[in-house]
Write a protein that holds these residues in place. Structure first.
Motif, PDB file in Angstrom:
ATOM      1  N   LYS A 140       3.515  -8.511  -4.886  1.00 56.53           N
ATOM      2  CA  LYS A 140       3.814  -9.960  -4.784  1.00 56.53           C
ATOM      3  C   LYS A 140       5.562 -10.072  -4.511  1.00 56.53           C
ATOM      4  N   ASP A 141       5.641 -10.726  -3.489  1.00 57.62           N
ATOM      5  CA  ASP A 141       7.115 -10.771  -2.994  1.00 57.62           C
ATOM      6  C   ASP A 141       7.897  -9.685  -2.290  1.00 57.62           C
ATOM      7  N   ALA A 142       7.319  -8.678  -2.511  1.00 52.08           N
ATOM      8  CA  ALA A 142       7.692  -7.587  -1.645  1.00 52.08           C
ATOM      9  C   ALA A 142       7.124  -6.957  -0.492  1.00 52.08           C
ATOM     10  N   VAL A 143       5.704  -7.204  -0.458  1.00 51.55           N
ATOM     11  CA  VAL A 143       5.102  -6.894   0.619  1.00 51.55           C
ATOM     12  C   VAL A 143       4.522  -8.341   1.274  1.00 51.55           C
ATOM     13  N   PRO A 144       5.072  -8.651   2.321  1.00 48.17           N
ATOM     14  CA  PRO A 144       4.529 -10.076   2.932  1.00 48.17           C
ATOM     15  C   PRO A 144       2.806 -10.088   2.811  1.00 48.17           C
ATOM     16  N   ALA A 145       2.423 -11.328   2.304  1.00 44.08           N
ATOM     17  CA  ALA A 145       1.160 -11.510   2.358  1.00 44.08           C
ATOM     18  C   ALA A 145       0.372 -11.933   3.594  1.00 44.08           C
ATOM     19  N   ASN A 146      -0.800 -11.601   3.526  1.00 44.44           N
ATOM     20  CA  ASN A 146      -1.951 -11.907   4.609  1.00 44.44           C
ATOM     21  C   ASN A 146      -1.541 -11.151   5.993  1.00 44.44           C
ATOM     22  N   GLN A 147      -0.927 -10.228   5.947  1.00 46.66           N
ATOM     23  CA  GLN A 147      -0.605  -9.425   7.059  1.00 46.66           C
ATOM     24  C   GLN A 147      -1.624  -8.249   7.566  1.00 46.66           C
ATOM     25  N   THR A 148      -1.928  -7.883   8.895  1.00 48.52           N
ATOM     26  CA  THR A 148      -2.825  -6.806   9.021  1.00 48.52           C
ATOM     27  C   THR A 148      -2.094  -6.185  10.150  1.00 48.52           C
ATOM     28  N   THR A 149      -2.648  -4.777  10.126  1.00 47.15           N
ATOM     29  CA  THR A 149      -1.951  -4.036  10.791  1.00 47.15           C
ATOM     30  C   THR A 149      -3.132  -2.986  11.425  1.00 47.15           C
ATOM     31  N   ASP A 150      -3.138  -2.323  12.632  1.00 47.18           N
ATOM     32  CA  ASP A 150      -3.832  -1.360  13.324  1.00 47.18           C
ATOM     33  C   ASP A 150      -3.344  -0.060  13.088  1.00 47.18           C
ATOM     34  N   TYR A 151      -2.261   0.213  12.394  1.00 42.57           N
ATOM     35  CA  TYR A 151      -1.398   1.358  12.036  1.00 42.57           C
ATOM     36  C   TYR A 151      -2.511   2.239  11.307  1.00 42.57           C
ATOM     37  N   ARG A 152      -2.570   3.350  11.884  1.00 41.62           N
ATOM     38  CA  ARG A 152      -3.670   4.656  11.406  1.00 41.62           C
ATOM     39  C   ARG A 152      -2.810   5.234  10.274  1.00 41.62           C
ATOM     40  N   ALA A 153      -3.182   5.434   9.045  1.00 32.96           N
ATOM     41  CA  ALA A 153      -2.627   6.373   8.053  1.00 32.96           C
ATOM     42  C   ALA A 153      -3.693   6.996   7.323  1.00 32.96           C
ATOM     43  N   MET A 154      -3.358   7.915   6.393  1.00 34.51           N
ATOM     44  CA  MET A 154      -4.463   8.563   5.618  1.00 34.51           C
ATOM     45  C   MET A 154      -3.995   8.489   4.164  1.00 34.51           C
ATOM     46  N   THR A 155      -4.966   9.103   3.288  1.00 32.48           N
ATOM     47  CA  THR A 155      -4.804   9.049   1.778  1.00 32.48           C
ATOM     48  C   THR A 155      -3.450   9.490   1.315  1.00 32.48           C
ATOM     49  N   ALA A 156      -3.102  10.826   1.883  1.00 27.11           N
ATOM     50  CA  ALA A 156      -1.866  11.489   1.809  1.00 27.11           C
ATOM     51  C   ALA A 156      -0.488  10.688   1.891  1.00 27.11           C
ATOM     52  N   ASP A 157      -0.607   9.464   2.625  1.00 23.79           N
ATOM     53  CA  ASP A 157       0.392   8.667   2.898  1.00 23.79           C
ATOM     54  C   ASP A 157       0.674   7.783   1.738  1.00 23.79           C
ATOM     55  N   ILE A 158      -0.350   7.604   0.670  1.00 22.68           N
ATOM     56  CA  ILE A 158       0.126   6.715  -0.409  1.00 22.68           C
ATOM     57  C   ILE A 158       0.841   7.215  -1.188  1.00 22.68           C
ATOM     58  N   LEU A 159       1.159   8.538  -1.825  1.00 19.18           N
ATOM     59  CA  LEU A 159       1.921   8.985  -2.854  1.00 19.18           C
ATOM     60  C   LEU A 159       3.711   8.599  -2.013  1.00 19.18           C
ATOM     61  N   PRO A 160       3.788   8.738  -0.989  1.00 21.53           N
ATOM     62  CA  PRO A 160       5.075   8.834  -0.350  1.00 21.53           C
ATOM     63  C   PRO A 160       5.495   7.260  -0.288  1.00 21.53           C
ATOM     64  N   THR A 161       4.533   6.425   0.119  1.00 19.52           N
ATOM     65  CA  THR A 161       4.544   4.951   0.034  1.00 19.52           C
ATOM     66  C   THR A 161       4.999   4.295  -1.464  1.00 19.52           C
ATOM     67  N   ILE A 162       4.012   4.647  -2.436  1.00 22.63           N
ATOM     68  CA  ILE A 162       4.336   4.027  -3.652  1.00 22.63           C
ATOM     69  C   ILE A 162       5.925   4.668  -4.101  1.00 22.63           C
ATOM     70  N   LEU A 163       5.962   5.918  -3.738  1.00 27.78           N
ATOM     71  CA  LEU A 163       7.453   6.320  -4.395  1.00 27.78           C
ATOM     72  C   LEU A 163       8.474   5.535  -3.579  1.00 27.78           C
ATOM     73  N   GLU A 164       8.347   5.537  -2.339  1.00 24.11           N
ATOM     74  CA  GLU A 164       9.545   4.570  -1.600  1.00 24.11           C
ATOM     75  C   GLU A 164       9.528   3.116  -2.378  1.00 24.11           C
ATOM     76  N   LEU A 165       8.425   2.520  -2.377  1.00 28.59           N
ATOM     77  CA  LEU A 165       8.471   1.174  -2.882  1.00 28.59           C
ATOM     78  C   LEU A 165       8.903   1.255  -4.336  1.00 28.59           C
ATOM     79  N   ALA A 166       8.797   2.362  -4.889  1.00 23.21           N
ATOM     80  CA  ALA A 166       9.344   2.311  -6.511  1.00 23.21           C
ATOM     81  C   ALA A 166      10.688   2.710  -6.393  1.00 23.21           C
ATOM     82  N   SER A 167      11.185   3.211  -5.245  1.00 26.09           N
ATOM     83  CA  SER A 167      12.712   3.562  -5.117  1.00 26.09           C
ATOM     84  C   SER A 167      12.583   4.937  -5.888  1.00 26.09           C
TER      85      SER A 167
END
Length: 184
Positions: A140-167
């Protein structure tokens, strides 16, 4: 419970949801960051939804194929459990500061009545119907709501994403890239 053997009674989805809610409630008073990895086994086999959920589907869709009805009921029951977990985050005051990642590990199992749309094949296949799945990330308030993307990712991208979002710092050698720029 770590190495303690347990044999609880009840439907696994209900138990997992209940345990997750209890954990969230216990964390709400600590004022410390936490991670909850909630891996439901639904909608995997065996496809055994609670009777009440199956009856709801059959009443809403008379004539539905039995296998499909069971799968739909199991998924709706799962959705209800996820709703309970999200509600617990809201009631505990943790929702606004919680990153929620929801994703599947594979496409739907066709012989159980899954429908993977235009994608070829399903679970146990290397075609898109087996490996291409939707994912949802909410913060909430950090990632815009109701957005979609066709970007292709994989489960290995989740850890780096969470770490970046959590600084937090990313380990030196890791597969995957942060989806932070895509999310923002």
């Amino acid at each position: 419970e770590n190495e303690k053997e347990i044999d609880p009674s009840g439907h696994a989805t209900d138990l997992f949801s209940e345990w997750a809610v209890q954990y969230i409630q216990s964390q709400s008073t600590t004022n410390k960051p936490f991670m909850l990895y909630l891996a439901y086994n639904a909608p995997h086999n065996p496809v055994q939804p609670p009777d009440a959920w199956l009856e709801k589907v059959k009443q809403r869709q008379p004539g539905i194929n039995e296998r499909r009805a069971k799968l739909v009921a199991l998924i709706e029951h799962l959705d209800h459990g996820i709703g309970q977990v999200v509600q617990a985050l809201k009631e505990s005051g943790l929702y606004d500061q919680t990153i929620i990642v929801f994703m599947s590990d594979n496409g739907g199992q066709l012989q159980d009545g899954a429908n993977n749309g235009e994608l070829r094949d399903g679970k146990h296949s290397m075609y898109e119907g087996g490996i291409k799945v939707p994912a949802c990330i909410v913060w909430k308030d950090a990632v815009p709501a109701n957005q979609t993307t066709d970007y292709r990712a994989m489960t290995a991208d989740i850890l780096p994403t969470i770490l970046e979002l959590a600084s937090l710092k990313l380990p030196a050698q890791i597969d995957g890239i942060s989806l932070g720029p895509v999310l923002k």
